[in-house]
Design an enzyme around this catalytic site. Structure first.
Site, mmCIF file in Angstrom:
data_model
loop_
_atom_site.group_PDB
_atom_site.id
_atom_site.type_symbol
_atom_site.label_atom_id
_atom_site.label_comp_id
_atom_site.label_asym_id
_atom_site.label_seq_id
_atom_site.Cartn_x
_atom_site.Cartn_y
_atom_site.Cartn_z
ATOM 1 N N LYS A 112 0.899 29.798 -14.815
ATOM 2 C CA LYS A 112 -0.276 30.611 -15.142
ATOM 3 C C LYS A 112 -1.169 30.823 -13.913
ATOM 4 C CE LYS A 112 0.341 30.465 -19.776
ATOM 5 N NZ LYS A 112 1.570 29.694 -19.938
HETATM 6 C C1 LIG Z 1 2.629 29.773 -20.800
HETATM 7 C C2 LIG Z 1 3.835 28.993 -20.509
HETATM 8 C C3 LIG Z 1 5.110 29.435 -20.931
HETATM 9 C C4 LIG Z 1 5.291 30.672 -21.778
HETATM 10 O O1 LIG Z 1 5.016 31.852 -21.065
HETATM 11 P P1 LIG Z 1 4.717 33.222 -21.847
HETATM 12 O O2 LIG Z 1 4.319 34.179 -20.802
HETATM 13 O O3 LIG Z 1 3.600 32.901 -22.799
HETATM 14 O O4 LIG Z 1 5.948 33.587 -22.560
HETATM 15 C C5 LIG Z 1 6.208 28.675 -20.582
HETATM 16 N N1 LIG Z 1 6.070 27.534 -19.874
HETATM 17 C C6 LIG Z 1 4.882 27.080 -19.449
HETATM 18 C C7 LIG Z 1 4.820 25.794 -18.699
HETATM 19 C C8 LIG Z 1 3.723 27.796 -19.747
HETATM 20 O O5 LIG Z 1 2.540 27.349 -19.314
#
Ligand SMILES: *Cc1c(COP(=O)(O)O)cnc(C)c1O
Length: 496
Positions: A112
Site C-alpha cells: 500500500k
Molecule cells: C491490500 C493487500 C492485499 C490486497 O490488495 P487489493 O488491491 O485490495 O486486492 C494483499 N496483500 C496485502 C499484504 C495487502 O495489504
C-alpha cells in the site's frame, strides 16, 4: 489530450482528473473511471529504458492530464525517496523457477506504501488545480495495511485530516500497533466492531450521507478517500508492472515483447486492476492470475460469472485479503461490459438487494480470456511459507504465500510456458505471528516479541520500519460500532 473521468454507474458524470482524485467517489456511489483508456498507450521499448521514477512519471502524466509536468515530477520525487529502504523502490528477485516482485520496501512494509506515499502529494495538487478551499477529511476503512500506509502518507499534511477505521480483532498485532502508535496532529484511528466489509460499507454510506456532508460543509471541510476506490490510489500502482517487465528485460530473463503472467494476492481487486490497466496500455501480459484465500468469492466469480456474498466471512492468516465485497471489481465490470454504465448500476443494485449477481455469457468469456484464478486454504498457506523457506531460502509473508500456491496450481493446470511474476505484498515481519508458527510451530509468545525471535532464527534482519514497535506509546484509543461512525467522525472533527 485531456482525459475525462465518468462514474461506473453514470456516463453523464464528467469530471477532470483532479476532481476525481479530490472527490474519491462519485456522488452516485459509482467509482471514477477514465473514459478513453482504450485510446491510451505506452511504447514498451521506451518504457524498458526507464527507471522506476521515470516510469511512474510517464504513467501518471497519461492519467492525470490536468497536472503540470512539474506537479507530477514533484509528487514522484517526494513520494519515492529514502522512505523506501531499497533504491530500486520495487526490486525483483528470482526464487526457484519464478520471480518475486517485492512491493514492501516502503515505510509500513506493505505494498500500500507505493500508492499511499504519493496520494497525499497528488491530492494537494489536485485541490489547488480545482481551486478548492475546503479542508480535506480523508476517510479510510482498512483491513490492516491501508490504514497505517494512509496515516503515514497524510500525517501532518497541511489542510487534511485523516480518519482510519479498522475492524477490531480483524488485524494482526503488528498492524494494530503500527496504527495506534502513529503520531501527527491530524491523525485519528478508530477500532470498529465488525469485519472489514462492515467498516467499508459504512464508509461508503457516509460518502453519500447528505446530512453529514452538509455538516462538514458548514465547517469548511469535505470528505475524500484513501481507499483503492480513489483513482489516485490505483494509477500509481500501474508503474510497477512496467518497471518489473523492464527489469526482467534488462536482466535478460525475457526478451522484449515476451508475454509474462502476474500472480496477485487479491482482496479489494485494486492491485490486479492496475495490472489490467498496464495490459491495456500495451504491456505484454499473458494472464492476470487472481489469488484468493478461503474468502474465495472472487475465485468463484472469475470461474463462474456469479458473484455471491451469501457465505460466511472467514478470518484468515492473510487478513488483508479477508474481503467479500471487492470494490474495484465494479471498475472491471465497467470495462468488460464495454462501458455499459446502466448495466453496472443494475448489478451493483442486485448485489445490495440480493447479495448476488450474475454477468452475461459474453462477459464471462471476456473475463476468462484475461484472468485465471485459484485459492489457497489456511493449511496450504502455512505449508507454502515453510516449504519455500526450506527449499529456496526465501521467506514469504502469508499473503504472498497464498499467491505462490496459486502460481503452483496454475503451472499444474495449464501448459503455459511463459514466465510468471508473483507480487509480494508484505514483508514477512508484518505477519510475524503466522509466519513464525508456519516455520516453527505453535508458540505462546506474543507476536510483538516474536519479531526478534523470527529474525534470530532465520538470520533475516528486522526491517527498521518496525524496530522497537512494542515499546512505542499507544496514542489512539477510539472504538465504535458501524452505525455510530458518523457521530464518531463529528466528535473527532469537533475536538480538534
Ligand atoms: C491490500 C493487500 C492485499 C490486497 O490488495 P487489493 O488491491 O485490495 O486486492 C494483499 N496483500 C496485502 C499484504 C495487502 O495489504
Amino acid at each position: 489530450m485531456s482525459l475525462k473521468y465518468e462514474s461506473t454507474r453514470d456516463n453523464r458524470v464528467n469530471v477532470r482528473p483532479s476532481e476525481a482524485v479530490v472527490k474519491g467517489l462519485s456522488d452516485d456511489g459509482g467509482l471514477f473511471v477514465p473514459r478513453e483508456i482504450d485510446g491510451l498507450g505506452l511504447d514498451i521499448k521506451e518504457m524498458c529504458s526507464l527507471n522506476f521514477h521515470e516510469t511512474a512519471k510517464k504513467v501518471l502524466s497519461l492519467f492525470f492530464t490536468d497536472f503540470s509536468e512539474e506537479q507530477i515530477n514533484d509528487s514522484v520525487m517526494k513520494a519515492y525517496d529514502s522512505k523506501f529502504d531499497d533504491p530500486e523502490i520495487v526490486p525483483v528477485k528470482k526464487v526457484g523457477e519464478t520471480y518475486i516482485m517485492e512491493l514492501f520496501h516502503g515505510s509500513t512494509i506493505a505494498f500500500k506504501d507505493i500508492a499511499l506515499s504519493i496520494l497525499p502529494h497528488l491530492m494537494k495538487k489536485a485541490q489547488s488545480n480545482c481551486r478548492m478551499k475546503e479542508e480535506i477529511v480523508i476517510l479510510t476503512a482498512t483491513s490492516g495495511d491501508t490504514g497505517k500506509a494512509a496515516l503515514e502518507g497524510f500525517k501532518d499534511v497541511e489542510g487534511t485530516q485523516i480518519i482510519v477505521f479498522y475492524p477490531n480483532d480483524g488485524v494482526s498485532k503488528v498492524q494494530e500497533m503500527q496504527m495506534l502508535t502513529t503520531d501527527g496532529a491530524n491523525t485519528h484511528v478508530v477500532a470498529v466492531e465488525g469485519n472489514f466489509d462492515d467498516a467499508q460499507s459504512a464508509v461508503k454510506a457516509i460518502f453519500n450521507d447528505q446530512d453529514l456532508r452538509a455538516k462538514l460543509s458548514a465547517k469548511g471541510m469535505k470528505f475524500s478517500s484513501a481507499n483503492s476506490i480513489n483513482i489516485g490510489r490505483l494509477v500509481p500502482q500501474i508503474s510497477y508492472y512496467f518497471s518489473t517487465y523492464a527489469d526482467m528485460v534488462k536482466k535478460d530473463q525475457i526478451k522484449l515483447g515476451d508475454k509474462i503472467n502476474f500472480v496477485i494476492p487479491t482482496g479489494n481487486f485494486g492491485n490486479i486492476l492496475a495490472g489490467y490497466f498496464a495490459k491495456t496500455l500495451g504491456l505484454p501480459v499473458g494472464k492476470l492470475i487472481c489469488a484468493a484465500n478461503e474468502n474465495n468469492v472472487l475465485y468463484d466469480f472469475l470461474n463462474t460469472g456469479v458473484y455471491d456474498i451469501n457465505r460466511d466471512f472467514k478470518k484468515t492468516m492473510s487478513p488483508s485479503m479477508d474481503i467479500l465485497i471487492s470494490s474495484n471489481l465494479e471498475r472491471l465490470l465497467y470495462f468488460m461490459s464495454d462501458k455499459d454504465n446502466a448495466y453496472v448500476a443494475e448489478l451493483m443494485d442486485q448485489l445490495k438487494k440480493n447479495k448476488k449477481y450474475e454477468v452475461t455469457d459474453e462477459i464471462k468469456a471476456k473475463i476468462k480470456d484475461q484472468f485465471w484464478s485459484s485459492y489457497c486454504s489456511e493449511s496450504d498457506t502455512s505449508q507454502t511459507v515453510k516449504k519455500v523457506y526450506e527449499e529456496e531460502g526465501y521467506l514469504l509473508d502469508t499473503h504472498t504465500a497464498v499467491a505462490y500456491k496459486v502460481y503452483e496450481d496454475y503451472v499444474k493446470a495449464t501448459d503455459d510456458e511463459s514466465k510468471s511474476v508473483i507480487l509480494s505484498t508484505a514483508s514477512p515481519f508484518k505477519f510475524t505471528g503466522s509466519v513464525y508458527k508456519a516455520l516453527f510451530g505453535q508458540t505462546e509468545t506474543d507476536e510483538l516479541n516474536l519479531i526478534a525471535e523470527l529474525s534470530h532464527q532465520t538470520g533475516i534482519e528486522v526491517p527498521k520500519q518496525i524496530e522497537g514497535l512494542g515499546d512505542r506509546k499507544i496514542l489512539h484509543k477510539r472504538f465504535c460500532r458501524p452505525q455510530t461512525m458518523p457521530n464518531e467522525i463529528l466528535n473527532i472533527l469537533d475536538e480538534k
